[in-house]
Design an enzyme around this catalytic site. Structure first.
Site, PDB file in Angstrom:
ATOM      1  N   GLU A  35       5.332 -13.599  29.624  1.00  0.00           N
ATOM      2  CA  GLU A  35       5.107 -12.157  29.617  1.00  0.00           C
ATOM      3  C   GLU A  35       4.693 -11.688  28.229  1.00  0.00           C
ATOM      4  OE1 GLU A  35       8.710 -11.773  32.892  1.00  0.00           O
ATOM      5  OE2 GLU A  35       8.956 -10.964  30.854  1.00  0.00           O
ATOM      6  N   LEU A  64       5.664  -9.758  35.449  1.00  0.00           N
ATOM      7  CA  LEU A  64       7.090  -9.687  35.118  1.00  0.00           C
ATOM      8  C   LEU A  64       7.878 -10.347  36.246  1.00  0.00           C
ATOM      9  CD1 LEU A  64       7.351  -7.995  32.488  1.00  0.00           C
ATOM     10  CD2 LEU A  64       8.822  -6.469  33.767  1.00  0.00           C
ATOM     11  N   SER A  65       7.832 -11.683  36.291  1.00  0.00           N
ATOM     12  CA  SER A  65       8.507 -12.409  37.365  1.00  0.00           C
ATOM     13  C   SER A  65       8.845 -13.803  36.867  1.00  0.00           C
ATOM     14  CB  SER A  65       7.618 -12.495  38.609  1.00  0.00           C
ATOM     15  OG  SER A  65       8.202 -13.317  39.587  1.00  0.00           O
ATOM     16  N   GLU A  66      10.030 -13.955  36.270  1.00  0.00           N
ATOM     17  CA  GLU A  66      10.419 -15.251  35.722  1.00  0.00           C
ATOM     18  C   GLU A  66      10.419 -16.342  36.793  1.00  0.00           C
ATOM     19  OE1 GLU A  66      11.593 -12.248  32.814  1.00  0.00           O
ATOM     20  OE2 GLU A  66      11.947 -12.434  34.988  1.00  0.00           O
ATOM     21  N   GLN A  88      11.349 -14.343  27.589  1.00  0.00           N
ATOM     22  CA  GLN A  88      11.473 -13.451  26.437  1.00  0.00           C
ATOM     23  C   GLN A  88      12.843 -13.538  25.766  1.00  0.00           C
ATOM     24  OE1 GLN A  88      10.243  -9.516  27.685  1.00  0.00           O
ATOM     25  NE2 GLN A  88       8.148  -9.942  27.031  1.00  0.00           N
ATOM     26  N   PHE A  89      13.899 -13.641  26.562  1.00  0.00           N
ATOM     27  CA  PHE A  89      15.258 -13.834  26.064  1.00  0.00           C
ATOM     28  C   PHE A  89      15.973 -14.744  27.061  1.00  0.00           C
ATOM     29  CE2 PHE A  89      13.896  -9.780  24.400  1.00  0.00           C
ATOM     30  CZ  PHE A  89      14.368  -9.767  23.093  1.00  0.00           C
ATOM     31  N   ILE A  93      16.529 -15.455  31.958  1.00  0.00           N
ATOM     32  CA  ILE A  93      16.139 -16.671  32.666  1.00  0.00           C
ATOM     33  C   ILE A  93      16.817 -16.810  34.020  1.00  0.00           C
ATOM     34  CG2 ILE A  93      17.934 -18.299  31.883  1.00  0.00           C
ATOM     35  CD1 ILE A  93      15.662 -20.277  31.225  1.00  0.00           C
ATOM     36  N   PRO A  95      16.950 -15.178  36.907  1.00  0.00           N
ATOM     37  CA  PRO A  95      16.184 -15.151  38.161  1.00  0.00           C
ATOM     38  C   PRO A  95      15.423 -16.454  38.427  1.00  0.00           C
ATOM     39  CG  PRO A  95      15.875 -13.105  36.960  1.00  0.00           C
ATOM     40  CD  PRO A  95      16.599 -14.041  36.036  1.00  0.00           C
ATOM     41  N   HIS A 135      20.418  -9.524  26.131  1.00  0.00           N
ATOM     42  CA  HIS A 135      19.435 -10.084  25.207  1.00  0.00           C
ATOM     43  C   HIS A 135      20.052 -11.119  24.264  1.00  0.00           C
ATOM     44  CE1 HIS A 135      17.332  -6.536  26.593  1.00  0.00           C
ATOM     45  NE2 HIS A 135      16.243  -6.875  25.936  1.00  0.00           N
TER      46      HIS A 135
END
Length: 331
Positions: A35, A64-66, A88-89, A93, A95, A135
């Site tokens: 992302e 936006l879909s891990e 990103q963080f 993770i 999901p 985060h």
């Protein structure tokens, strides 16, 4: 004639960018996904400039879909690519946890070696940067429990680049944890071009005879500060940067613990069912009769990482590590 390797003075995040650039240039099968990693260069700018240099087909911005783009990366890895996915963080993770644990880590075993998942999952992690909720998680033990995926965590720029290149070249999936507190906290000389730091090998940072202090990620600097302070009081510490959380370097642990007979483990993760427990098991299996004192663990607490106003109370400190060292010395 001695070969002199050119170096650059880099922060950890710059070393990661350099490592990605090296592998994108060298290997056509390497591609980046995540992302905002393209035009914006990622939330921490770890991929800054790479899309402009290598193109949108090699450095891809994803929805936006891990779970979605990590699942796509597994399919790519099974078909000849070597994707490097940025989460990103680490707290984002979850999901995609099912994709990692049900598919990426099992593909080699499921297909009896006919397919594998040569992919890297990059994830900034850890507290201390005043980030919002979810985060700052340090939940590496969720992933070290599953055979089939390796977990590494550098503490400095040199190791970050070398471990990243080794992870990209590994035939199996690697979770590459990036301690956010280390991103820009230190600069050091990093060789230009390609080199690797072997996965599964820890590093002795300081030689000592009295206490073994084991840490990884951002906790390495905390351990080093404590060891330096104890040196003033006549206590010398073996300080080990674990670097690889799965597989763990049991040899470097056993060698040090059998020499000192006393151990302090420093981690910012929750203490229950953590990587520290795996280290304690290793000590018990290899070095039980050498122990002069029960090992001490300095860790976070069994609560969600608190909001930034209370982070400093949650995280291990130099003072807490010194207290643990004194406890094992005076046992």
């Amino acid at each position: 004639m001695q070969t002199v390797t050119k170096t650059k003075t880099l922060t950890m995040v710059q070393a990661i960018t350099d490592g990605l650039d090296v592998m994108l240039t060298e290997n056509e099968s390497v591609l980046l996904m995540g992302e905002d990693i393209g035009v914006n260069g990622g939330v921490f700018r770890a991929t800054d400039g790479l899309q402009a240099k290598h193109g949108e087909e090699k450095v891809m911005d994803t929805p936006l879909s891990e779970a979605g783009f990590l699942g796509a990366a597994i399919g790519m890895a099974a078909n000849g690519f070597r994707p490097v996915v940025e989460i990103q963080f680490l707290g984002f993770i979850y999901p995609a946890y099912e994709q990692i644990m049900t598919h990426a880590s099992r593909l080699r075993a499921r297909t009896m070696g006919h397919y594998s998942s040569p992919m890297v999952i990059r994830a900034p992690y850890g507290a201390g940067v005043r980030a919002p909720e979810i985060h700052s998680d340090s939940t590496e033990a969720l992933f070290t429990h599953m055979p089939g995926i390796k977990v590494v965590c550098p503490s400095n720029p040199y190791d970050a680049k070398g471990l990243l290149i080794a992870a990209i070249e590994d035939p199996d999936p690697v979770l590459f944890l990036e301690p956010m507190r280390c991103y820009r906290s230190v600069r050091e000389e990093v060789p230009e071009g390609k080199y690797v730091v072997e996965i599964g090998k820890g590093k002795k940072l300081v030689e000592g005879d009295d206490v073994t202090v084991i840490a990884w990620g951002a906790m390495v600097s905390v351990a080093m500060q404590a060891a330096k302070e104890m040196k003033k009081h006549g206590v010398s510490c073996d300080v080990i940067d674990l670097r690889s959380l799965y597989p763990i370097d049991s040899e470097i642990i056993a060698e040090s613990v059998q020499k000192t007979g006393r151990t302090v483990i420093v981690q910012e993760a929750h203490p229950t069912t953590s990587v520290a427990n795996d280290i304690l098991s290793t000590i018990n299996e290899t070095s039980f009769l050498y122990q002069k004192a029960p090992a001490e663990l300095v860790a976070g607490f069994d609560i969600p990482v608190p909001y930034f106003g209370f982070e400093d109370y949650y995280l291990p400190t130099k003072e807490r590590v010194i207290k643990a060292i004194e406890k094992v010395i005076n046992f």
